[in-house]
Design a protein around this motif. Structure first.
Motif, PDB file in Angstrom:
ATOM      1  N   LYS A 102       0.835  -1.205   0.000  1.00 15.92           N
ATOM      2  CA  LYS A 102       0.000   0.000   0.000  1.00 15.92           C
ATOM      3  C   LYS A 102       0.869   1.254   0.000  1.00 15.92           C
ATOM      4  O   LYS A 102       0.572   2.235  -0.694  1.00 15.92           O
ATOM      5  CB  LYS A 102      -0.923   0.000   1.221  1.00 15.92           C
ATOM      6  CG  LYS A 102      -1.961  -1.110   1.237  1.00 15.92           C
ATOM      7  CD  LYS A 102      -2.769  -1.071   2.527  1.00 15.92           C
ATOM      8  CE  LYS A 102      -3.763  -2.225   2.602  1.00 15.92           C
ATOM      9  NZ  LYS A 102      -4.513  -2.228   3.888  1.00 15.92           N
ATOM     10  N   LEU A 103       1.941   1.210   0.797  1.00 20.11           N
ATOM     11  CA  LEU A 103       2.874   2.339   0.820  1.00 20.11           C
ATOM     12  C   LEU A 103       3.489   2.561  -0.553  1.00 20.11           C
ATOM     13  O   LEU A 103       3.618   3.707  -1.017  1.00 20.11           O
ATOM     14  CB  LEU A 103       3.977   2.078   1.855  1.00 20.11           C
ATOM     15  CG  LEU A 103       5.167   3.038   1.841  1.00 20.11           C
ATOM     16  CD1 LEU A 103       4.725   4.467   2.116  1.00 20.11           C
ATOM     17  CD2 LEU A 103       6.210   2.597   2.854  1.00 20.11           C
ATOM     18  N   GLN A 104       3.855   1.493  -1.220  1.00 15.60           N
ATOM     19  CA  GLN A 104       4.420   1.596  -2.561  1.00 15.60           C
ATOM     20  C   GLN A 104       3.437   2.269  -3.520  1.00 15.60           C
ATOM     21  O   GLN A 104       3.810   3.193  -4.266  1.00 15.60           O
ATOM     22  CB  GLN A 104       4.773   0.210  -3.078  1.00 15.60           C
ATOM     23  CG  GLN A 104       5.171   0.177  -4.545  1.00 15.60           C
ATOM     24  CD  GLN A 104       5.489  -1.228  -5.007  1.00 15.60           C
ATOM     25  OE1 GLN A 104       6.413  -1.855  -4.526  1.00 15.60           O
ATOM     26  NE2 GLN A 104       4.714  -1.730  -5.958  1.00 15.60           N
ATOM     27  N   MET A 105       2.194   1.825  -3.506  1.00 11.61           N
ATOM     28  CA  MET A 105       1.184   2.380  -4.409  1.00 11.61           C
ATOM     29  C   MET A 105       0.925   3.846  -4.100  1.00 11.61           C
ATOM     30  O   MET A 105       0.758   4.670  -5.002  1.00 11.61           O
ATOM     31  CB  MET A 105      -0.090   1.552  -4.311  1.00 11.61           C
ATOM     32  CG  MET A 105       0.098   0.093  -4.744  1.00 11.61           C
ATOM     33  SD  MET A 105      -1.348  -0.959  -4.434  1.00 11.61           S
ATOM     34  CE  MET A 105      -2.505  -0.296  -5.628  1.00 11.61           C
ATOM     35  N   TRP A 106       0.905   4.182  -2.801  1.00 11.62           N
ATOM     36  CA  TRP A 106       0.712   5.585  -2.401  1.00 11.62           C
ATOM     37  C   TRP A 106       1.873   6.440  -2.868  1.00 11.62           C
ATOM     38  O   TRP A 106       1.686   7.567  -3.362  1.00 11.62           O
ATOM     39  CB  TRP A 106       0.566   5.660  -0.891  1.00 11.62           C
ATOM     40  CG  TRP A 106       0.542   7.050  -0.340  1.00 11.62           C
ATOM     41  CD1 TRP A 106      -0.533   7.893  -0.249  1.00 11.62           C
ATOM     42  CD2 TRP A 106       1.661   7.780   0.196  1.00 11.62           C
ATOM     43  NE1 TRP A 106      -0.158   9.095   0.308  1.00 11.62           N
ATOM     44  CE2 TRP A 106       1.178   9.047   0.599  1.00 11.62           C
ATOM     45  CE3 TRP A 106       3.009   7.482   0.385  1.00 11.62           C
ATOM     46  CZ2 TRP A 106       2.014  10.016   1.168  1.00 11.62           C
ATOM     47  CZ3 TRP A 106       3.839   8.439   0.947  1.00 11.62           C
ATOM     48  CH2 TRP A 106       3.342   9.693   1.324  1.00 11.62           C
ATOM     49  N   THR A 107       3.086   5.925  -2.725  1.00 12.06           N
ATOM     50  CA  THR A 107       4.278   6.668  -3.143  1.00 12.06           C
ATOM     51  C   THR A 107       4.246   6.949  -4.636  1.00 12.06           C
ATOM     52  O   THR A 107       4.555   8.062  -5.084  1.00 12.06           O
ATOM     53  CB  THR A 107       5.548   5.877  -2.776  1.00 12.06           C
ATOM     54  OG1 THR A 107       5.576   5.630  -1.364  1.00 12.06           O
ATOM     55  CG2 THR A 107       6.798   6.643  -3.164  1.00 12.06           C
TER      56      THR A 107
ATOM     57  N   VAL B   6       8.018  -6.051  -2.597  1.00 10.97           N
ATOM     58  CA  VAL B   6       7.679  -4.808  -3.291  1.00 10.97           C
ATOM     59  C   VAL B   6       8.576  -4.660  -4.519  1.00 10.97           C
ATOM     60  O   VAL B   6       9.509  -5.427  -4.727  1.00 10.97           O
ATOM     61  CB  VAL B   6       7.831  -3.592  -2.353  1.00 10.97           C
ATOM     62  CG1 VAL B   6       6.762  -3.610  -1.277  1.00 10.97           C
ATOM     63  CG2 VAL B   6       9.217  -3.560  -1.722  1.00 10.97           C
ATOM     64  N   SER B   7       8.288  -3.663  -5.315  1.00 12.32           N
ATOM     65  CA  SER B   7       9.013  -3.466  -6.570  1.00 12.32           C
ATOM     66  C   SER B   7      10.370  -2.818  -6.326  1.00 12.32           C
ATOM     67  O   SER B   7      10.461  -1.774  -5.670  1.00 12.32           O
ATOM     68  CB  SER B   7       8.203  -2.574  -7.516  1.00 12.32           C
ATOM     69  OG  SER B   7       8.993  -2.203  -8.637  1.00 12.32           O
ATOM     70  N   PRO B   8      11.449  -3.391  -6.895  1.00 12.54           N
ATOM     71  CA  PRO B   8      12.771  -2.753  -6.762  1.00 12.54           C
ATOM     72  C   PRO B   8      12.874  -1.449  -7.537  1.00 12.54           C
ATOM     73  O   PRO B   8      13.815  -0.689  -7.345  1.00 12.54           O
ATOM     74  CB  PRO B   8      13.723  -3.820  -7.336  1.00 12.54           C
ATOM     75  CG  PRO B   8      12.875  -4.622  -8.265  1.00 12.54           C
ATOM     76  CD  PRO B   8      11.509  -4.648  -7.639  1.00 12.54           C
ATOM     77  N   ARG B   9      11.903  -1.183  -8.389  1.00 14.55           N
ATOM     78  CA  ARG B   9      11.894   0.093  -9.113  1.00 14.55           C
ATOM     79  C   ARG B   9      11.394   1.227  -8.231  1.00 14.55           C
ATOM     80  O   ARG B   9      11.684   2.394  -8.504  1.00 14.55           O
ATOM     81  CB  ARG B   9      11.015  -0.023 -10.362  1.00 14.55           C
ATOM     82  CG  ARG B   9      11.518  -1.012 -11.391  1.00 14.55           C
ATOM     83  CD  ARG B   9      10.604  -1.051 -12.603  1.00 14.55           C
ATOM     84  NE  ARG B   9      11.053  -2.020 -13.592  1.00 14.55           N
ATOM     85  CZ  ARG B   9      10.750  -3.300 -13.595  1.00 14.55           C
ATOM     86  NH1 ARG B   9       9.953  -3.779 -12.633  1.00 14.55           N
ATOM     87  NH2 ARG B   9      11.199  -4.114 -14.524  1.00 14.55           N
ATOM     88  N   VAL B  10      10.639   0.878  -7.205  1.00 15.04           N
ATOM     89  CA  VAL B  10      10.149   1.888  -6.256  1.00 15.04           C
ATOM     90  C   VAL B  10      11.002   1.875  -4.998  1.00 15.04           C
ATOM     91  O   VAL B  10      11.471   2.914  -4.545  1.00 15.04           O
ATOM     92  CB  VAL B  10       8.672   1.626  -5.898  1.00 15.04           C
ATOM     93  CG1 VAL B  10       8.181   2.659  -4.878  1.00 15.04           C
ATOM     94  CG2 VAL B  10       7.809   1.659  -7.146  1.00 15.04           C
ATOM     95  N   PHE B  11      11.221   0.692  -4.436  1.00 11.33           N
ATOM     96  CA  PHE B  11      12.093   0.538  -3.274  1.00 11.33           C
ATOM     97  C   PHE B  11      13.512   0.244  -3.780  1.00 11.33           C
ATOM     98  O   PHE B  11      13.838  -0.901  -4.103  1.00 11.33           O
ATOM     99  CB  PHE B  11      11.622  -0.618  -2.389  1.00 11.33           C
ATOM    100  CG  PHE B  11      10.427  -0.302  -1.538  1.00 11.33           C
ATOM    101  CD1 PHE B  11      10.562  -0.099  -0.165  1.00 11.33           C
ATOM    102  CD2 PHE B  11       9.161  -0.225  -2.097  1.00 11.33           C
ATOM    103  CE1 PHE B  11       9.457   0.167   0.630  1.00 11.33           C
ATOM    104  CE2 PHE B  11       8.048   0.045  -1.310  1.00 11.33           C
ATOM    105  CZ  PHE B  11       8.201   0.252   0.058  1.00 11.33           C
TER     106      PHE B  11
END
Length: 299
Positions: free
Chosen positions: A56-61, A91-96
């Motif tokens: 959820k944090l990833q999607m919000w970011t 989570v996605s390494p493209r975001v994290f």
């Protein structure tokens, strides 16, 4: 709230559960091992729930274009790598994005010190995690004698201002120090000697730094005193119990980032297309054999 949790119309804080040996209920005690550490089953259940929140944090970011920077520091064997893996494995390494820089090149040594780190700061929609950071200068470089005291003092004077500029620009900055005990560090580093999976974690530098426990303690104390600011405080995580440390870090960072779960439309898999004129090819596929259960070096 039950009647037992009310007195004179006021809420009463629920009793805190404790590890084995305390007065905790049997059901709660079952999540702990005899040594007081969390069981694997309880850990994996809690981690699963936190992974859902991290998604959820990833999607919000991504949706808001937020920028988050998370710094992990601590002695060798404190559990930084395992904690970062627990955060990022679903989570996605493209975001994290995880940043673990090697020793500086000759060119980087000629640059302004913070320069090699600034280029990795998050852009919109990114969460950057530093596995060791610019605080190398206050830690390993200081303890191992790679820089003199003048450079260290300059860094400690400069760091709060740089971090103030980061926060003022809108970056959410979280700094964690994983604090491992002396005996537990010894146990973990000794375990790397005979574990072929962990040999890469035991370098000559690790052995040298291991012998300088109190030099690291002094360096840590000076770093906290100079850089524990109101805009970028240090958060200390006791990490002798690695599972608890990981869960506590994830809960903490989720609490300190103002994310909201995005609304999702109902998702249904579409129907597959019809075969039509497609024919399976008669092709000699080079199929990898099933070798599960055989020695890894067997022919």
């Amino acid at each position: 709230m039950s009647k037992k949790q009310k007195q004179d119309g006021k809420k009463v804080r629920p009793r805190q559960e404790s590890a084995p040996g305390g007065a905790a209920a049997g059901k709660e005690r079952s999540i702990f091992k005899p040594d007081g550490k969390l069981t694997r089953k309880a850990y994996e259940k809690a981690l699963h729930d936190l992974h859902v929140e991290l998604v959820k944090l990833q999607m919000w970011t991504q949706k808001t274009g937020a920028r988050v920077c998370i710094v992990f520091e601590g002695r060798d064997g404190a559990g930084k790598g395992g904690t970062i893996k627990a955060i990022t494995e679903r989570v996605s390494p493209r975001v994290f994005r995880t940043i673990a820089l090697p020793a500086p090149t000759e060119r980087e040594k000629s640059q302004m010190y913070i320069q090699r780190y600034i280029r990795h700061f998050p852009a919109a929609g990114e969460i950057v995690i530093f596995d060791r950071s610019w605080y190398n200068r206050a830690g390993v470089e200081r303890v191992m004698g790679f820089v003199d005291d003048e450079h260290v003092r300059y860094f400690l004077d400069m760091a709060p201002g740089v971090e103030k500029a980061m926060v003022d620009s809108g970056i959410i900055l979280l700094k964690y120090w994983l604090e491992v005990g002396m005996e537990e560090q010894t146990r973990r580093l000794a375990a790397r000697i005979d574990d072929g999976r962990k040999l890469w974690k035991l370098s000559p530098m690790d052995l040298k730094s291991y012998s300088r426990w109190y030099d690291y303690s002094r360096a840590r104390d000076a770093m906290f005193k100079a850089t524990d600011s109101s805009w970028a405080p240090w958060y200390v995580v006791h990490s002798d119990d690695k599972k608890r440390a990981r869960l506590n870090v994830i809960r903490h960072l989720l609490h300190h980032i103002p994310y909201e779960a995005p609304k999702r439309e109902k998702v249904e898999l579409p129907k597959r297309q019809k075969r039509g004129d497609y024919v399976e090819p008669d092709y000699p596929w080079k199929v990898i054999p099933d070798t599960v259960g055989t020695p890894p070096n067997a022919s």
